[in-house]
Design an enzyme around this catalytic site. Structure first.
Site, mmCIF file in Angstrom:
data_model
loop_
_atom_site.group_PDB
_atom_site.id
_atom_site.type_symbol
_atom_site.label_atom_id
_atom_site.label_comp_id
_atom_site.label_asym_id
_atom_site.label_seq_id
_atom_site.Cartn_x
_atom_site.Cartn_y
_atom_site.Cartn_z
ATOM 1 C CG PHE A 1 -1.920 1.051 1.343
ATOM 2 C CD1 PHE A 1 -3.125 0.948 0.664
ATOM 3 C CD2 PHE A 1 -1.713 2.158 2.162
ATOM 4 C CE1 PHE A 1 -4.105 1.930 0.789
ATOM 5 C CE2 PHE A 1 -2.681 3.141 2.293
ATOM 6 C CZ PHE A 1 -3.884 3.023 1.604
ATOM 7 C CB ALA A 2 2.799 2.743 -2.624
ATOM 8 N N PRO B 1 8.206 11.012 1.233
ATOM 9 C CG PRO B 1 10.276 10.962 0.127
ATOM 10 C CD PRO B 1 8.817 10.705 -0.081
ATOM 11 C CD GLN C 1 10.889 0.828 35.313
ATOM 12 O OE1 GLN C 1 11.225 1.006 34.148
ATOM 13 N NE2 GLN C 1 11.640 1.215 36.342
ATOM 14 C CD GLU D 1 -2.824 0.968 8.662
ATOM 15 O OE1 GLU D 1 -4.062 1.024 8.857
ATOM 16 O OE2 GLU D 1 -2.183 -0.089 8.586
#
Length: 369
Positions: free
Chosen positions: A115-116, A120, A326, A353
């Site tokens: 899924f492109a 950038p 922790q 997403e």
């Protein structure tokens, strides 16, 4: 959002998924190369019928699958989810020829999808996409770059979102189905905190035609948002599965680990933290299931509930896993420990997403409509 409970058969199916993930899929995941597509694992998901079920059932089924697989094998969960994310636009918006060509291969686990959407300089602000689709005869040529794309550059085909009309914002984006063997398409793998297959895609005049369009020209943003509205609650389910695994490990550890003259669970400071972990996990689970049920019944509040589910569940999982680390101490930081693995896995869902901040923006926008 109405209250509900899982049916006995759904609970049995989830138990089967957890067992199968641990016994059959976990060994395949362990044999995979970090940062590469694990094709034997994808094929096993196909053989089990889980990939076919992605496209034959609703959002709640998707959430149950992702939560159950994540509990025992996060790699299997991610492989399943990425097949669905990359191929759902084909199933929902593809032509008969597109579906016939790719869906049988995807559901069998023979073809890997991507899924492109992200770039950038355009991640959560999906309407700011800059990948150009310039007219070329009866089609277009794609020029630009996609980044942070899961399964890239190894996917067999990609659902690609490109700008076909300049200055039109979300209304000028078109979705394309682009096979990996198209001339001018290349990519590079990225080395990530959690070693999933993630990379870049570079489009150097990649030719696409009318037969590659998913849906309608200039309506690709609807394809993207429709896909994300379905998958956002299930990102929450992935997070809930990880949180439950961390919680169960913590309950077991604090019950058997002795300190200050008795088991850790007898220390109020410890017991109260575990109680908080359990309460937040259950609250997140119920919101995820509620959002998925809303999607399945076609409720108008789906964008709001989907955003709420992803927001609460991913933030909860981060808290639960961190608290588990922790309470386990240094042993949880050792390479190969369950919590060391979950600590690396749990960070990304708060970003992809739609980042946490974007989910809050969506919720606020829906409230003020």
């Amino acid at each position: 959002m109405p209250a509900f409970a899982l049916e006995p058969e759904q609970q049995e199916w989830c138990a089967w998924l957890r067992t199968t993930a641990g016994e059959r899929l976990r060994p395949l995941a362990d044999k995979g190369d970090p940062g590469r597509v694990n094709r034997p694992l994808v094929a096993a998901l196909g053989e089990l019928g889980l990939l076919e079920r992605l496209f034959a059932s609703g959002a709640l089924d998707l959430c149950l699958m992702r939560e159950s697989l994540a509990y025992a094998c996060t790699e299997a969960e991610t492989a399943l989810a990425l097949q669905g994310l990359g191929a759902h636009p084909v199933a929902a918006h593809g032509t008969e020829a597109q579906r016939a060509r790719w869906l049988p291969e995807v559901t069998a686990g023979r073809a890997v999808a991507a899924f492109a959407l992200s770039e950038p300089d355009a991640g959560s602000d999906a309407a700011a996409l800059a990948l150009k689709a310039e007219p070329d005869g009866g089609g277009w040529r794609l020029t630009g770059e996609k980044c942070w794309i899961s399964n890239a550059p190894e996917a067999d085909f990609c659902t690609v979102f490109a700008r076909t009309t300049e200055g039109a914002g979300a209304r000028g984006v078109t979705a394309f189905l682009v096979p990996a063997d198209r001339s001018g398409l290349s990519g590079t793998a990225l080395d990530m905190l959690s070693p999933h297959p993630v990379g870049t895609l570079v489009f150097d005049g990649v030719r696409v035609g009318a037969g590659d369009v998913l849906g309608e020209p200039d309506r690709g943003f609807r394809v993207a948002m429709g896909t994300l509205n379905l998958f956002r609650p299930s990102v929450g389910a992935f997070a809930v599965g990880m949180a439950q695994a961390a919680l169960d490990a913590t309950v077991a550890h604090t019950a058997r680990r002795s300190a200050f003259g008795g088991p850790l669970k007898d220390l109020q400071a410890v017991a109260h933290q575990v109680a908080e972990m359990a309460t937040r996990t259950e609250a997140a689970r119920l919101l995820v299931y509620g959002a998925a049920a809303a999607y399945d019944r076609g409720a108008p509040e789906v964008p709001k509930y989907s955003a709420m589910a992803k927001l609460l569940a991913t933030e909860t999982a981060q808290y639960v896993v961190d608290t588990a680390v922790q309470l386990h101490g240094a042993r949880a930081l050792r390479r190969g420990h369950l919590l060391e693995h979950l600590y690396r896995e749990v960070r990304a869902p708060r970003i992809y997403e739609g980042a946490t901040e974007v989910q809050r923006t969506i919720i606020a926008k829906e409230l003020y409509r």
